[in-house]
Design a protein around this motif. Structure first.
Motif, short mmCIF file in Angstrom:
data_model
loop_
_atom_site.label_atom_id
_atom_site.label_comp_id
_atom_site.label_asym_id
_atom_site.label_seq_id
_atom_site.Cartn_x
_atom_site.Cartn_y
_atom_site.Cartn_z
N GLY A 1 -53.51 18.92 129.17
CA GLY A 1 -52.48 18.93 128.13
C GLY A 1 -52.45 17.63 127.37
O GLY A 1 -53.48 16.99 127.14
N ARG A 2 -51.27 17.23 126.98
CA ARG A 2 -51.09 16.02 126.19
C ARG A 2 -51.47 14.79 127.02
O ARG A 2 -51.08 14.65 128.17
CB ARG A 2 -49.64 15.90 125.73
N VAL A 3 -52.26 13.91 126.41
CA VAL A 3 -52.69 12.68 127.08
C VAL A 3 -51.74 11.56 126.69
O VAL A 3 -51.45 11.34 125.50
CB VAL A 3 -54.14 12.34 126.68
N ASP A 4 -51.24 10.81 127.68
CA ASP A 4 -50.29 9.76 127.40
C ASP A 4 -50.66 8.49 128.16
O ASP A 4 -51.76 8.37 128.70
CB ASP A 4 -48.86 10.20 127.74
N PHE B 1 -62.51 8.34 125.88
CA PHE B 1 -62.88 9.71 125.53
C PHE B 1 -63.77 10.31 126.61
O PHE B 1 -63.64 11.50 126.96
CB PHE B 1 -63.61 9.74 124.18
N ALA B 2 -64.68 9.52 127.17
CA ALA B 2 -65.58 10.02 128.21
C ALA B 2 -64.81 10.52 129.42
O ALA B 2 -65.22 11.47 130.08
CB ALA B 2 -66.57 8.93 128.62
N ARG B 3 -63.67 9.88 129.73
CA ARG B 3 -62.92 10.23 130.93
C ARG B 3 -61.72 11.13 130.65
O ARG B 3 -61.33 11.90 131.53
CB ARG B 3 -62.45 8.94 131.62
N LEU B 4 -61.15 11.01 129.47
CA LEU B 4 -59.92 11.75 129.15
C LEU B 4 -60.12 12.86 128.14
O LEU B 4 -59.25 13.72 127.99
CB LEU B 4 -58.85 10.78 128.61
N GLY B 5 -61.25 12.86 127.43
CA GLY B 5 -61.42 13.80 126.34
C GLY B 5 -60.55 13.38 125.16
O GLY B 5 -60.11 12.22 125.06
N PRO B 6 -60.27 14.29 124.22
CA PRO B 6 -59.45 13.94 123.06
C PRO B 6 -58.09 13.39 123.48
O PRO B 6 -57.42 13.95 124.34
CB PRO B 6 -59.31 15.27 122.32
N HIS B 7 -57.72 12.29 122.84
CA HIS B 7 -56.47 11.62 123.20
C HIS B 7 -55.98 10.84 121.98
O HIS B 7 -56.75 10.58 121.04
CB HIS B 7 -56.70 10.66 124.37
#
Length: 395
Positions: free
Chosen positions: A27-30, A61-67
């Protein structure tokens, strides 16, 4: 040398330590996700090259994807992180500040900066007074030159003075979003007061703490790997590593195919599998120390930004592609912001990879990256590289 582990397990341990055993957020990355990723990496190296996106954004980005691309700036403004010469210039958790103060007492790495006080006695203190009165400021506010600036390394004395103060820890820096320039201010106006009030450990204890943290972030590492993580000298670290092993804070092991001892953190996790898919910055901790990348993955990697175009083997800004627990390819990427396109200027597979399978996974990662960067004009794949036909067929 202690128990020997297989190279396959060493790769899984190393990637797991860096966060690649974790699933990306759904879901949403914070800021909580940012902190978890930073806890895995320990530091995020900064680089100003912006042909794709500034390098410090790519490990997230490599670890969290889009953020949200504001995560690093938000963390700096909140006092959660600061910039310092940790692994080169790097985003660093503020709790590391006490363990880096021994470095703040050393001479600056660049002689022209370190010699400024001898050349111009009192000038650094004058600049500090100006920061105290006018800060935050950028180096251009202190420009001593009559003409235009030369190349980036052609610093004037105002910039040198600020760098002395930054290195000494008397000033700290934020980054100006418009041009990435360092914005300098007094350390007490940037670093949280409780951190500055934390007692300073002795140099040996501080160095040991950095080595233990490096072991936790790398999972399994040689002496050179441990030292490089926070840019220490192996000769200074060798006796400290021996003491850490004797104290049980590091565990010595052998790794299949390695010709030197390796070290584990006592709490190391040994993942049974890694199901990662990621494009890695040239300055991602997984690959930033090139000898380690070769030992772990059999992956010979050199950044070719400073290589003349005719002599480049793979391209200008080449990102290794991680799939599972292997580096399976390399991709030369550029963001064409004028047309909103993501340009694949070269794409190459490692020997023996399944080109179709790699292309499918790479295409999915490129689509995700293009969306994250707001490049909605499409992905363009040139003819350069053995994976180009397979990738073009699926993007």
């Amino acid at each position: 040398m202690g128990t020997e582990i297989s190279i396959a397990l060493a790769r899984r341990i190393a990637l797991g330590a860096q966060g690649f055993a974790d699933k990306r957020p759904a879901g949403r990355v914070d800021r909580r996700h940012f902190r978890r990723a930073l806890d895995r990496m320990g530091v995020v190296q900064i680089d100003s090259v912006n042909v794709l996106v500034r390098s410090q954004e790519l490990p997230l980005f490599a670890r969290l994807g889009p953020h949200p691309r504001t995560l690093i700036g938000d963390a700096m403004r909140a006092g959660d992180v600061f910039e310092y010469w940790t692994h080169m210039a790097a985003i660093t958790p503020v709790e590391l500040h006490p363990y880096l103060r021994w470095r703040m007492g050393d001479d600056h790495m660049y002689r022209s900066v370190a010699n400024l006080e001898r050349r111009r006695p009192g000038f650094v203190d004058e600049v500090l007074d100006r920061v105290r009165e006018e800060g935050p400021i950028v180096a251009a506010d202190l420009d001593q030159r009559a003409g235009p600036k030369g190349p980036w390394w052609d610093w004037d004395d105002g910039k040198r003075a600020l760098e002395v103060l930054f290195h000494d820890g008397r000033v700290a820096a934020m980054r100006r979003p418009s041009d990435f320039a360092r914005v300098y201010d007094l350390a007490e106006r940037v670093i949280p007061a409780p951190i500055l009030a934390t007692p300073t450990p002795g140099e040996a204890d501080a160095r040991k703490e950095l080595l233990v943290r490096a072991a936790r972030h790398q999972g399994v590492a040689t002496l050179d790997d441990l030292a490089d993580y926070h840019r220490q000298l192996p000769t200074r670290c060798r006796p400290l590593v021996r003491e850490l092993v004797e104290d049980g804070r590091l565990v010595e092991v052998g790794v299949e195919g390695w010709d030197r001892p390796a070290y584990l953190h006592p709490d190391v996790v040994r993942p049974r599998r890694i199901a990662a898919r990621a494009l890695l910055s040239p300055f991602d901790p997984v690959v930033w120390y090139r000898p380690r990348a070769e030992r772990l993955f059999g992956f010979h990697y050199r950044i070719e930004i400073y290589v003349p175009r005719p002599k480049r083997q793979y391209g200008y800004y080449v990102l290794p592609f991680l799939l599972g627990d292997e580096l399976v390819g390399r991709v030369d990427l550029k963001a064409d912001r004028a047309t909103g396109r993501l340009l694949v200027q070269g794409v190459f597979g490692e020997p023996g990879v399944d080109a179709g399978a790699v292309a499918e996974e790479l295409a999915a990662e490129l689509r995700s990256m293009a969306g994250w960067l707001g490049l909605d004009g499409g992905i363009v794949v040139t003819d350069n590289g053995d994976l180009a036909p397979a990738l073009r067929a699926v993007v």
